[in-house]
Design an enzyme around this catalytic site. Structure first.
Site, PDB file in Angstrom:
ATOM      1  N   GLN A   1      -4.467  -1.085   9.518  1.00  0.00           N
ATOM      2  CA  GLN A   1      -4.462  -2.457   8.989  1.00  0.00           C
ATOM      3  C   GLN A   1      -5.104  -3.419   9.991  1.00  0.00           C
ATOM      4  OE1 GLN A   1      -3.658  -3.268   5.913  1.00  0.00           O
ATOM      5  NE2 GLN A   1      -3.895  -5.465   6.154  1.00  0.00           N
TER       6      GLN A   1
ATOM      7  N   LYS B   1       0.843  -1.205   0.000  1.00  0.00           N
ATOM      8  CA  LYS B   1       0.000   0.000   0.000  1.00  0.00           C
ATOM      9  C   LYS B   1       0.879   1.258   0.000  1.00  0.00           C
ATOM     10  CE  LYS B   1      -3.908  -2.385   2.117  1.00  0.00           C
ATOM     11  NZ  LYS B   1      -4.627  -2.787   3.341  1.00  0.00           N
TER      12      LYS B   1
ATOM     13  N   ASP C   1     -10.673   3.317   4.193  1.00  0.00           N
ATOM     14  CA  ASP C   1     -11.138   1.924   4.115  1.00  0.00           C
ATOM     15  C   ASP C   1     -12.665   1.834   3.997  1.00  0.00           C
ATOM     16  OD1 ASP C   1      -9.427  -0.209   4.052  1.00  0.00           O
ATOM     17  OD2 ASP C   1      -9.044  -0.222   6.197  1.00  0.00           O
TER      18      ASP C   1
HETATM   19  N1  GUN Z   1      -7.030  -6.555   6.270  1.00  0.00           N
HETATM   20  C1  GUN Z   1      -7.429  -7.318   5.228  1.00  0.00           C
HETATM   21  N2  GUN Z   1      -8.020  -6.560   4.302  1.00  0.00           N
HETATM   22  C2  GUN Z   1      -8.003  -5.301   4.753  1.00  0.00           C
HETATM   23  C3  GUN Z   1      -8.476  -4.060   4.235  1.00  0.00           C
HETATM   24  O1  GUN Z   1      -9.057  -3.953   3.149  1.00  0.00           O
HETATM   25  N3  GUN Z   1      -8.265  -2.977   5.019  1.00  0.00           N
HETATM   26  C4  GUN Z   1      -7.651  -3.064   6.212  1.00  0.00           C
HETATM   27  N4  GUN Z   1      -7.500  -1.946   6.912  1.00  0.00           N
HETATM   28  N5  GUN Z   1      -7.205  -4.185   6.728  1.00  0.00           N
HETATM   29  C5  GUN Z   1      -7.397  -5.299   5.993  1.00  0.00           C
END
Ligand code: GUN
Length: 303
Positions: free
Chosen positions: A97, A53, A120
């Protein structure tokens, strides 16, 4: 394989479009788009995702800040950081995350994020907007939004008459996916771990999305010939053919056999994963454009 959906390519196109928007925003408004990602603990998979990311954010021309906190971080420290990021005008998108270590209350942390910076799309305000059919004024969860882009490429924007089965009912994917498919006029069935005769239900789907975290659970006999299959699973399984500690990534769908039946299928890796990251960038530029009071330029690919 001809029916493999190229999530990598579509994600690259979206990232290129975000990059253009970010450079316009910088040139015309003097605004550098900022994304803050927060990770707590040492989970290697989470660190891999966060690393990707951050790399893509830099590729978009964003200022990308990573906050890496130790496993033992307490709730108060994490909440303090979120409050700081909420107030920081150089930050337009915040991502924490998931999963967080067990001792932390994820929900409280997510609900503390300023909904306008909720890259998100998990804050109740953004989830609520989606639930009432407002897909424009909030921020959408990245993975289902990315899946929708791929589904639209294949079926168009109007899914009238199409049967969609969503397997998994998480806030991160299944619930918002079902809602997005519903607004596109599909006939939606939400299936989950307590659903009996799951295979027969899946076999009714013109569009099948799967996010359950069970390696290769969906078999060829579960899939209607010609169906579009969106595999959201990322499971690491042992692969002795790759050496003593060898491993490989597989989805929730048994790719090789299902690919022989499906009309289109997302591979793992290279399907939904890159799309999630691309949509995170799209949400961040949307948030930054809103701060600047200019139209985001991604509405065609992301709405
Ligand atoms: N963990 C697995 N997928 C995601 C996501 O799309 N966003 C976040 N913040 N954590 C995750």
């Amino acid at each position: 394989m001809t029916n493999q959906i190229n999530g990598k390519q579509t994600a690259a196109d979206i990232v290129a479009s975000v990059k253009t928007s970010a450079s316009h925003l910088l040139a015309s408004n003097g605004l550098m788009t900022g994304l803050a990602v927060v990770i707590v603990g040492d989970d290697p998979a989470s660190h891999t995702y966060i690393g990707a990311k951050g790399r893509v954010a830099k590729e978009c021309g964003f200022q990308s800040i990573q906050h890496t906190l130790p496993e033992a971080t307490d709730q108060e420290t994490l909440e303090h950081l979120i409050r700081q990021l909420n107030e920081d005008t150089t930050v337009h998108g915040i991502l924490v995350q998931l999963p967080l270590p067990m001792h932390l209350d994820s929900d409280r942390v997510i609900q503390l994020i300023d909904p306008d910076k909720d890259a998100d799309g998990l804050h109740i305000l953004n989830a609520g907007k989606l639930a009432i059919g407002d897909l424009k004024s909030g921020l959408l969860p990245c993975t289902p939004a990315g899946a929708m882009v791929l589904i639209r490429q294949i079926h168009g924007a109007d899914l009238s008459g199409k049967t969609a089965v969503v397997v998994g009912r998480s806030n991160l994917f299944g619930k918002p996916m079902g809602q997005m498919l519903l607004y596109a006029n599909a006939i939606v069935t939400m299936a989950h771990s307590r659903t009996s005769d799951l295979s027969s239900i899946c076999a009714t789907a013109d569009i099948l999305t799967v996010a359950v975290g069970q390696p290769e659970m969906v078999r060829a006999t579960w899939v209607k010939p010609g169906a579009t299959v969106i595999d959201v699973g990322i499971n690491r399984v042992s692969a002795p053919e790759r050496g003593a500690n060898g491993s490989r990534l597989v989805g929730d769908v048994a790719f090789d056999e299902v690919a022989r039946v499906a009309g289109s299928i997302t591979p793992v890796p290279g399907g939904i994963g890159p799309m999630t990251i691309a949509m995170l960038m799209a949400n961040t530029i949307t948030a930054a454009c809103r701060v600047a009071g200019v139209e985001g330029q991604l509405s065609d690919s992301t709405s």
